[in-house]
Structure formats: structure tokens, C-alpha cells
Design a protein around this motif. Structure first.
Motif, PDB file in Angstrom:
ATOM      1  N   ALA A  46       0.811  -1.224   0.000  1.00  0.00           N
ATOM      2  CA  ALA A  46       0.000   0.000   0.000  1.00  0.00           C
ATOM      3  C   ALA A  46       0.842   1.271   0.000  1.00  0.00           C
ATOM      4  N   THR A  47       2.132   1.169   0.304  1.00  0.00           N
ATOM      5  CA  THR A  47       2.949   2.368   0.521  1.00  0.00           C
ATOM      6  C   THR A  47       2.985   3.297  -0.687  1.00  0.00           C
ATOM      7  N   PHE A  48       3.539   2.826  -1.782  1.00  0.00           N
ATOM      8  CA  PHE A  48       3.652   3.692  -2.955  1.00  0.00           C
ATOM      9  C   PHE A  48       2.305   4.020  -3.577  1.00  0.00           C
ATOM     10  N   PRO A  49       1.371   3.058  -3.733  1.00  0.00           N
ATOM     11  CA  PRO A  49       0.064   3.439  -4.272  1.00  0.00           C
ATOM     12  C   PRO A  49      -0.602   4.579  -3.509  1.00  0.00           C
ATOM     13  N   LEU A  50      -0.510   4.570  -2.177  1.00  0.00           N
ATOM     14  CA  LEU A  50      -1.092   5.665  -1.401  1.00  0.00           C
ATOM     15  C   LEU A  50      -0.372   6.982  -1.677  1.00  0.00           C
ATOM     16  N   GLU A  51       0.939   6.943  -1.769  1.00  0.00           N
ATOM     17  CA  GLU A  51       1.696   8.152  -2.075  1.00  0.00           C
ATOM     18  C   GLU A  51       1.296   8.693  -3.449  1.00  0.00           C
ATOM     19  N   PHE A  52       1.121   7.787  -4.394  1.00  0.00           N
ATOM     20  CA  PHE A  52       0.770   8.144  -5.772  1.00  0.00           C
ATOM     21  C   PHE A  52      -0.639   8.722  -5.865  1.00  0.00           C
ATOM     22  N   VAL A  56      -4.467  13.399  -5.289  1.00  0.00           N
ATOM     23  CA  VAL A  56      -5.677  13.812  -5.996  1.00  0.00           C
ATOM     24  C   VAL A  56      -6.956  13.154  -5.474  1.00  0.00           C
ATOM     25  N   PHE A  57      -6.820  12.080  -4.701  1.00  0.00           N
ATOM     26  CA  PHE A  57      -7.995  11.352  -4.226  1.00  0.00           C
ATOM     27  C   PHE A  57      -8.125  11.429  -2.710  1.00  0.00           C
ATOM     28  N   ASP A  58      -9.365  11.385  -2.233  1.00  0.00           N
ATOM     29  CA  ASP A  58      -9.638  11.059  -0.839  1.00  0.00           C
ATOM     30  C   ASP A  58      -9.729   9.536  -0.771  1.00  0.00           C
ATOM     31  N   CYS A  59      -8.725   8.919  -0.173  1.00  0.00           N
ATOM     32  CA  CYS A  59      -8.577   7.464  -0.222  1.00  0.00           C
ATOM     33  C   CYS A  59      -9.135   6.787   1.022  1.00  0.00           C
ATOM     34  N   THR A  60      -9.821   5.696   0.801  1.00  0.00           N
ATOM     35  CA  THR A  60     -10.227   4.770   1.852  1.00  0.00           C
ATOM     36  C   THR A  60      -9.707   3.395   1.478  1.00  0.00           C
ATOM     37  N   ILE A  61      -9.067   2.724   2.411  1.00  0.00           N
ATOM     38  CA  ILE A  61      -8.563   1.371   2.163  1.00  0.00           C
ATOM     39  C   ILE A  61      -9.607   0.356   2.616  1.00  0.00           C
ATOM     40  N   LEU A  62      -9.836  -0.635   1.771  1.00  0.00           N
ATOM     41  CA  LEU A  62     -10.664  -1.776   2.156  1.00  0.00           C
ATOM     42  C   LEU A  62      -9.742  -2.980   2.325  1.00  0.00           C
ATOM     43  N   TYR A  63      -9.749  -3.525   3.531  1.00  0.00           N
ATOM     44  CA  TYR A  63      -8.960  -4.722   3.831  1.00  0.00           C
ATOM     45  C   TYR A  63      -9.921  -5.902   3.843  1.00  0.00           C
ATOM     46  N   LEU A  81      -0.769  -2.674   8.749  1.00  0.00           N
ATOM     47  CA  LEU A  81      -1.405  -1.652   7.917  1.00  0.00           C
ATOM     48  C   LEU A  81      -1.998  -0.542   8.782  1.00  0.00           C
ATOM     49  N   LYS A  82      -2.664  -0.907   9.868  1.00  0.00           N
ATOM     50  CA  LYS A  82      -3.218   0.095  10.787  1.00  0.00           C
ATOM     51  C   LYS A  82      -2.115   0.989  11.348  1.00  0.00           C
ATOM     52  N   ASN A  83      -1.013   0.380  11.775  1.00  0.00           N
ATOM     53  CA  ASN A  83       0.095   1.148  12.343  1.00  0.00           C
ATOM     54  C   ASN A  83       0.703   2.090  11.308  1.00  0.00           C
ATOM     55  N   TYR A  84       0.830   1.612  10.080  1.00  0.00           N
ATOM     56  CA  TYR A  84       1.381   2.450   9.020  1.00  0.00           C
ATOM     57  C   TYR A  84       0.474   3.651   8.746  1.00  0.00           C
ATOM     58  N   LEU A  85      -0.822   3.395   8.662  1.00  0.00           N
ATOM     59  CA  LEU A  85      -1.754   4.495   8.401  1.00  0.00           C
ATOM     60  C   LEU A  85      -1.743   5.510   9.533  1.00  0.00           C
ATOM     61  N   SER A  90      -0.715  11.134  10.603  1.00  0.00           N
ATOM     62  CA  SER A  90      -0.330  12.181  11.553  1.00  0.00           C
ATOM     63  C   SER A  90       0.170  13.434  10.844  1.00  0.00           C
ATOM     64  N   THR A  91       0.607  13.273   9.592  1.00  0.00           N
ATOM     65  CA  THR A  91       1.096  14.425   8.823  1.00  0.00           C
ATOM     66  C   THR A  91       0.329  14.601   7.516  1.00  0.00           C
ATOM     67  N   ASN A  92      -0.786  13.920   7.378  1.00  0.00           N
ATOM     68  CA  ASN A  92      -1.547  13.939   6.129  1.00  0.00           C
ATOM     69  C   ASN A  92      -2.726  14.893   6.261  1.00  0.00           C
ATOM     70  N   SER A  93      -2.822  15.835   5.339  1.00  0.00           N
ATOM     71  CA  SER A  93      -3.941  16.788   5.384  1.00  0.00           C
ATOM     72  C   SER A  93      -5.258  16.145   4.967  1.00  0.00           C
ATOM     73  N   HIS A  94      -5.169  14.984   4.333  1.00  0.00           N
ATOM     74  CA  HIS A  94      -6.355  14.223   3.937  1.00  0.00           C
ATOM     75  C   HIS A  94      -6.203  12.807   4.487  1.00  0.00           C
ATOM     76  N   PRO A  95      -6.556  12.588   5.759  1.00  0.00           N
ATOM     77  CA  PRO A  95      -6.350  11.279   6.395  1.00  0.00           C
ATOM     78  C   PRO A  95      -7.003  10.135   5.624  1.00  0.00           C
ATOM     79  N   ILE A  96      -6.312   9.010   5.611  1.00  0.00           N
ATOM     80  CA  ILE A  96      -6.773   7.817   4.907  1.00  0.00           C
ATOM     81  C   ILE A  96      -7.560   6.942   5.874  1.00  0.00           C
ATOM     82  N   GLN A  97      -8.765   6.596   5.484  1.00  0.00           N
ATOM     83  CA  GLN A  97      -9.622   5.753   6.307  1.00  0.00           C
ATOM     84  C   GLN A  97      -9.339   4.280   6.015  1.00  0.00           C
TER      85      GLN A  97
END
Length: 222
Positions: A46-52, A56-63, A81-85, A90-97
Motif C-alpha cells: 500500500a505504501t507507494f500506491p497511497l503516495e501516488f 488527488v484522491f480522498d482514499c479509503t482502504i478496504l482490507y 497496515l493500521k500502524n502504518y496508516l 499524523s502528517t496527512n492533510s487528507h487522512p486515509i480511512q
């Protein structure tokens, strides 16, 4: 050697990486932030895809990974994954759910059981990708997401052409949600993913996930 041959890689050589760039350019031109549901199998993938995508997107991850065996491994990947998110949010202006679908490995394994003798990368795996992507796409449609995609195109072991073909077919079933074509491994994406995994000291699993890949992994260890 297995009597079941591995599936040949797709002959449909579309430049899905360029398609992803074109789609992002179009979104930027329109000047809005669509909601994207991202199927993720683990933190490293999930690391690079989320960065990519997060630009432009408000991202939500489905596990939704009931294929993973045993349950300890499932929860280890989920917790990583939870720990990474938590760290990046903590520094993301658009937090990932993060949304977790209930774990049901027994039922899932029954669906793959007829294909247990197929080798890694063949029909067993294609069936597994399709099941999980279908479930995730259904969730995206039910919850009014604008886009859906999967992190799995980051993996060298997975055929991005096949994954995008699955996504295209699912878009026809769920026309209210646009499929985001991708090939996250391209243009050093896979290297950036490894770099981020090392930076955050992420657990990297040694097998894909299902009980059959787990058994193959144990054989390799002997």
C-alpha cells in the motif's frame, strides 16, 4: 512438477501506467477530489500506491483478505497496515480511512479448494484476485465511491495486465464506480515502495496469503 500449467501472461499489452497519469491529469483539470476505494492486501504493497494516489484522491482502504492463512498472519498484516496508516495520517492533510471486512477464511478456502493443485500465478490466483476485487468493488458501489482500484499491481509476482482486465470487467458490473487503471510497479514505483517499507520498518510477508501458498512456502523452507 504440477500437471496444471501456469496461465500465460496477458498478450494485451496496454500501458496502464500512462492511463493512470492521464486520468490524474483529467481529475486535476476538473479541479475536484474524488473518493477512491483502494483494496490493499498489506502495508508494504500500500505504501507507494497511497503516495501516488493521495495527491488527488480522498482514499479509503478496504482490507478484505479472507484468503490469508492462518488467522495470526491475517491479523499481523492488518495491524501493520493500521500502524502504518496511523503514522502517515499524523502528517496527512487528507487522512486515509480503513475499512475491514469480517474475516472468513474457511468459506474463502472452499472457493479455492478445487484449484488447490494449480501453481502460484495460475488460475487459482486469478480466481482469488477476482473474488476479492469483486467484493471490494461491490462495497465501493454500495457506499458511493467515485473510483476503485487495487494495490496489487505493485507486485512483480502479479500480472498487471490481468488485474486491470479484471477491473475493467467489474466496472461494467458496477457502472457508478470508475475503475482506476494502474501499474504501480512501473517507473521505479516498486523501488519507492521498498524504500518506504524500509523507512517505516514494515513487516514483509514471505508468501502471498492463501493456505495453498502457505504450504508451498513451507516446502521451500525445508
Amino acid at each position: 512438477m504440477s500437471k496444471f500449467p501456469a496461465i500465460q501472461k496477458s498478450n494485451n499489452k496496454v500501458n496502464y501506467y500512462q492511463q493512470s497519469l492521464d486520468e490524474i491529469d483529467e481529475i486535476k483539470r476538473k479541479g475536484y477530489r474524488p473518493k477512491l476505494l483502494l483494496h490493499a492486501c498489506c502495508a508494504p504493497c500500500a505504501t507507494f500506491p497511497l503516495e501516488f494516489l493521495s495527491e488527488v484522491f480522498d482514499c479509503t482502504i478496504l482490507y478484505n483478505n479472507s484468503n490469508i492463512y492462518p488467522s495470526d498472519e491475517y491479523h499481523r498484516r492488518l495491524n501493520e497496515l493500521k500502524n502504518y496508516l496511523e503514522k502517515i495520517n499524523s502528517t496527512n492533510s487528507h487522512p486515509i480511512q480503513l475499512v475491514e471486512v469480517p474475516y472468513n477464511n474457511e468459506e474463502y478456502t472452499k472457493k479455492l479448494e478445487p484449484l488447490k493443485d494449480y501453481p502460484e500465478g495460475s488460475m487459482r490466483c486469478i480466481t482469488c484476485y477476482t473474488l476479492r476485487m469483486h467484493e471490494a468493488y461491490q462495497y465501493a458501489a454500495n457506499h458511493q465511491f467515485d473510483y476503485f482500484t487495487t494495490v496489487m499491481t505493485i507486485s512483480r509476482q502479479k500480472d498487471s495486465q490481468k488485474l486491470n482486465e479484471i477491473g475493467s470487467k467489474l466496472q461494467a458490473q458496477f457502472p457508478t464506480v470508475k475503475y482506476f487503471y494502474s501499474d504501480f510497479k512501473k517507473k521505479q514505483g516498486i523501488d519507492r515502495g521498498r524504500e518506504l517499507s524500509m523507512q517505516y520498518n514494515l513487516y514483509r510477508q514471505q508468501y502471498c496469503g492463501c493456505i495453498f501458498s502457505y504450504q508451498e512456502y513451507l516446502k521451500r523452507k525445508v
